[in-house]
Design an enzyme around this catalytic site. Structure first.
Site, PDB file in Angstrom:
ATOM      1  N   GLY A   6      -0.886 -14.488  -0.209  1.00 12.42           N
ATOM      2  CA  GLY A   6      -0.186 -13.368   0.822  1.00 12.42           C
ATOM      3  C   GLY A   6       0.840 -14.221   1.596  1.00 12.42           C
ATOM      4  O   GLY A   6       2.070 -14.442   1.259  1.00 12.42           O
ATOM      5  N   ASN A  13      -1.757  -0.619  -4.498  1.00 13.33           N
ATOM      6  CA  ASN A  13      -2.978  -0.740  -3.459  1.00 13.33           C
ATOM      7  C   ASN A  13      -2.713   0.926  -2.805  1.00 13.33           C
ATOM      8  O   ASN A  13      -1.656   1.392  -2.494  1.00 13.33           O
ATOM      9  CB  ASN A  13      -2.573  -1.747  -2.260  1.00 13.33           C
ATOM     10  CG  ASN A  13      -3.331  -1.470  -1.179  1.00 13.33           C
ATOM     11  OD1 ASN A  13      -3.079  -0.876  -0.204  1.00 13.33           O
ATOM     12  ND2 ASN A  13      -4.029  -2.811  -1.033  1.00 13.33           N
ATOM     13  N   GLY A  43      -6.932 -15.336   1.885  1.00 11.25           N
ATOM     14  CA  GLY A  43      -7.255 -15.542   3.360  1.00 11.25           C
ATOM     15  C   GLY A  43      -6.485 -16.891   3.395  1.00 11.25           C
ATOM     16  O   GLY A  43      -7.196 -17.801   3.230  1.00 11.25           O
ATOM     17  N   GLY A  55       0.624  -1.393   0.003  1.00  7.71           N
ATOM     18  CA  GLY A  55       0.022  -0.029   0.061  1.00  7.71           C
ATOM     19  C   GLY A  55       0.795   1.296   0.026  1.00  7.71           C
ATOM     20  O   GLY A  55       1.967   1.442   0.786  1.00  7.71           O
ATOM     21  N   CYS A  64      -7.576  -1.465   6.324  1.00 12.12           N
ATOM     22  CA  CYS A  64      -6.449  -1.741   7.152  1.00 12.12           C
ATOM     23  C   CYS A  64      -6.583  -1.464   9.018  1.00 12.12           C
ATOM     24  O   CYS A  64      -7.242  -0.531   9.158  1.00 12.12           O
ATOM     25  CB  CYS A  64      -5.331  -0.861   6.786  1.00 12.12           C
ATOM     26  SG  CYS A  64      -3.782  -1.325   7.672  1.00 12.12           S
ATOM     27  N   ASN A  66      -9.363  -8.926   3.980  1.00 10.35           N
ATOM     28  CA  ASN A  66      -8.202  -8.285   4.595  1.00 10.35           C
ATOM     29  C   ASN A  66      -7.923  -9.089   6.026  1.00 10.35           C
ATOM     30  O   ASN A  66      -8.502  -9.825   6.363  1.00 10.35           O
ATOM     31  CB  ASN A  66      -8.421  -6.828   4.945  1.00 10.35           C
ATOM     32  CG  ASN A  66      -6.963  -6.146   5.163  1.00 10.35           C
ATOM     33  OD1 ASN A  66      -6.090  -6.747   5.604  1.00 10.35           O
ATOM     34  ND2 ASN A  66      -6.984  -4.843   4.683  1.00 10.35           N
ATOM     35  N   THR A  67      -6.979  -8.580   6.667  1.00  6.71           N
ATOM     36  CA  THR A  67      -6.812  -9.336   7.859  1.00  6.71           C
ATOM     37  C   THR A  67      -7.640  -9.470   9.223  1.00  6.71           C
ATOM     38  O   THR A  67      -8.406  -8.373   8.848  1.00  6.71           O
ATOM     39  CB  THR A  67      -5.062  -9.098   8.432  1.00  6.71           C
ATOM     40  OG1 THR A  67      -5.394  -7.614   8.695  1.00  6.71           O
ATOM     41  CG2 THR A  67      -4.105  -9.359   7.662  1.00  6.71           C
TER      42      THR A  67
END
Lengths: 258, 302
Positions: free
Chosen positions: B264, B98, B242, B45, B128, B191-192
């Site tokens: 990832g 990103n 994921g 990002g 994020c 995302n996480t």
């Protein structure tokens, strides 16, 4: 798996595993599928996988300790899940490995004298440096007690002078490496190399600043990728965050911010 | 045998991308394989100005996963365009930038500049969990999210627009819908997941930031479920991610509705992960007489 002559991404067979002290082991690995594995420099490290499973997920960073023909060796302490598994790997097991990684200890031909300061298991990081510098260096090596000192005979025969210290006084000076350092005559222009717990590095940094000596410190941080991509392993330095796996693990002693 | 998939007007040679934050800008991994083997690279990002990131410790392993609180450390827009973009352009893969900002104006500035610089896609990071201001606020409020996406959409001429959704909203469907309504070409998820690790000896959190984002195999079931939910809510392509470690994992995401996938955390376990996923998808297709990978998208039988 992309095999090549000199890839840093390879699998290795466990050739030997031996315990050298409670919780301390030396593991020997032979890279597989590489006709000329890249030769590691003193101060570099490898990421050792514990197997092919999903847990533990990440590889473990261990400093390059020694090589013997086509094998690479690591002297390490069992600290948690990953190192416990490594210590139980039998000869014949095969693990994924990444390395050599990081920078090494810079050695300049202009350096006239060197002082290597190590604490406990961290001697693994400077061992090749000690062998390489030989009589050009002196070594100050400290630990909690007798059981946390390694390779003493080998270091004694390589280096010009070996000074030992233990917190419990069982070997050498009772106290720390700093206590020893303060008693030494150190020539201007001597380069200091330090590896050990944060307290040791902070102490050596302050000492070096006092005596106007330059040097290098090897740091460690939790790591994921080990190759500089994830930004996970940064340490604070006077010039901002730096990656221990890429700009390090060896940093100018005056730069580290502990 | 066809592996090509489309994300809006963008055609990817295969459905495999690398996830933002796990691949830098490509340089480190180029040592291990030709990045041209990938469908796309989603890069770390970028903010308008360089960001320092969080103090260490930034990462910690957890069972079958890891927490990260990198804190969006990045080189900033200028250096990205001058140094990082030319690097990835050497490879025959799609380059997706990103972007992250504190205000809609930030995102628009970034989007315009990167679109002008020729990136193939822009992935909006509105999810994020690692900074205190901006980011999480956008995705938690669907109206705010909608306004942001609309503004960025209007500012792009060439690059495709992908909105990266966060699992921390609980129900992914409203944000997926808003992204589609405001003209996003695709959504990427997940995302996480926000998490904490505790050091019992010191009685402190392990991470300096206290919380971090959980990634890795541990989150795959959550990610699959959200992809499945999103795929029954929108028609735009979904990029699923994921915990993808293997081709099989990637195919599970496609069955649940993903058109493409991003690898990832696996990159940290094996630098060859992403390219292995491509190979494994091909082998599966051959072994199972799948002529076109697109047959698998959303083919989960329920």
């Amino acid at each position: 798996m992309i095999e090549s002559e000199a890839s840093r991404d390879f699998r290795a067979e466990v050739i030997g595993q031996r315990s050298v002290a409670p919780d301390h082991h030396i593991i020997s690995l032979r890279p597989l599928g590489l006709s000329s594995p890249p030769a590691p420099r003193a101060g570099q490290f490898y990421l050792l996988g514990t197997g092919d499973g999903l847990d533990p997920l990440l590889k473990r960073p261990l400093c390059f300790f020694n090589s013997d023909g086509d094998t690479i060796e690591f002297l390490y302490r069992v600290r948690g899940k990953g190192t416990a598994i490594l210590s139980n790997l039998q000869p014949g097991s095969v693990i994924p490995v990444l390395g050599p990684l990081g920078n090494g200890y810079p050695i300049s031909a202009r350096d006239t004298d060197a002082l290597i300061v190590a604490g406990g298991t961290a001697v693994a990081s400077v061992y090749q440096l000690i062998l390489g510098l030989g009589r050009k260096a002196r070594v100050v090596y400290g630990a909690r007690g007798r059981d946390d000192l390694f390779m003493l005979d080998e270091i004694k025969s390589a280096t010009r002078e070996l000074y030992l210290s233990t917190n419990d006084g069982s070997v050498g000076t009772q106290g720390t490496v700093l206590d020893v350092l303060r008693t030494l005559e150190i020539a201007r222009g001597t380069t200091i190399y330090a590896c050990g717990p944060r307290g040791l590095i902070a102490g050596v940094q302050a000492f070096a600043e006092e005596r106007k000596l330059k040097g290098w410190a090897s740091l460690e941080e939790f790591m994921a990728c080990g190759i500089g991509a994830c930004m996970g392993c940064v340490c604070k330095t006077r010039s901002g965050y730096k990656r221990v796996c890429k700009e390090g693990p060896v940093f100018p002693l005056s730069e580290v911010s502990l | 045998m066809n592996l090509q998939v489309n994300i809006g007007k963008l055609t990817l040679k295969n459905p495999v991308m690398t996830a933002s934050g796990t691949f830098g800008y490509g340089e480190e991994f180029s040592e291990f394989y030709d990045l041209g083997r990938l469908g796309a690279v989603m890069m770390k990002g970028i903010s308008l100005n360089p960001m320092e990131g969080n103090p260490p410790p930034r990462i910690f392993e957890t069972p079958c996963g890891m927490l990260n609180a990198i804190g969006l450390q990045n080189v900033g827009l200028k250096r990205f365009i001058e140094e990082k973009l030319p690097f990835i352009r050497q490879y025959d893969t799609k380059a997706i930038a990103n972007i992250l900002g504190n205000t809609p104006a930030d995102y628009v500035k970034l989007a315009r500049a990167l679109d002008g610089a020729g990136v193939d896609g822009i992935e909006l990071n509105v999810s994020c969990p690692n900074v205190k201001k901006g980011g999480i606020a956008f995705c938690a409020d669907t109206k705010m999210l909608g306004r942001l996406i609309k503004k960025v959409r209007e500012s792009l001429h060439n690059a495709v627009l992908i909105v990266k959704l966060s699992p921390s909203v609980g129900d992914i469907r409203p944000s997926a819908k808003v992204a589609e309504d405001e003209g996003a070409d695709a959504i990427s998820l997940i995302n996480t997941i926000p998490g904490i690790a505790v050091n019992l000896e010191t009685r402190r959190p392990v991470l300096a930031n206290i919380t971090g984002g959980l990634s890795g195999p541990a989150i795959k079931p959550v990610a699959l479920r959200m992809v499945w939910d999103a795929s029954r809510t929108v028609k735009i392509p979904i990029i699923g991610m994921g915990g993808i470690m293997t081709g099989r994992d990637a195919l599970e995401f496609m069955l649940c509705g993903a058109t493409a996938v991003a690898v990832g955390t696996a990159n940290f376990i094996d630098p060859l992960s992403a390219v292995n996923v491509v190979d494994e998808i091909e082998r599966y297709m051959t072994a199972n007489n799948v002529e076109d990978v697109r047959e698998l998208i959303g083919s989960l039988q329920t």
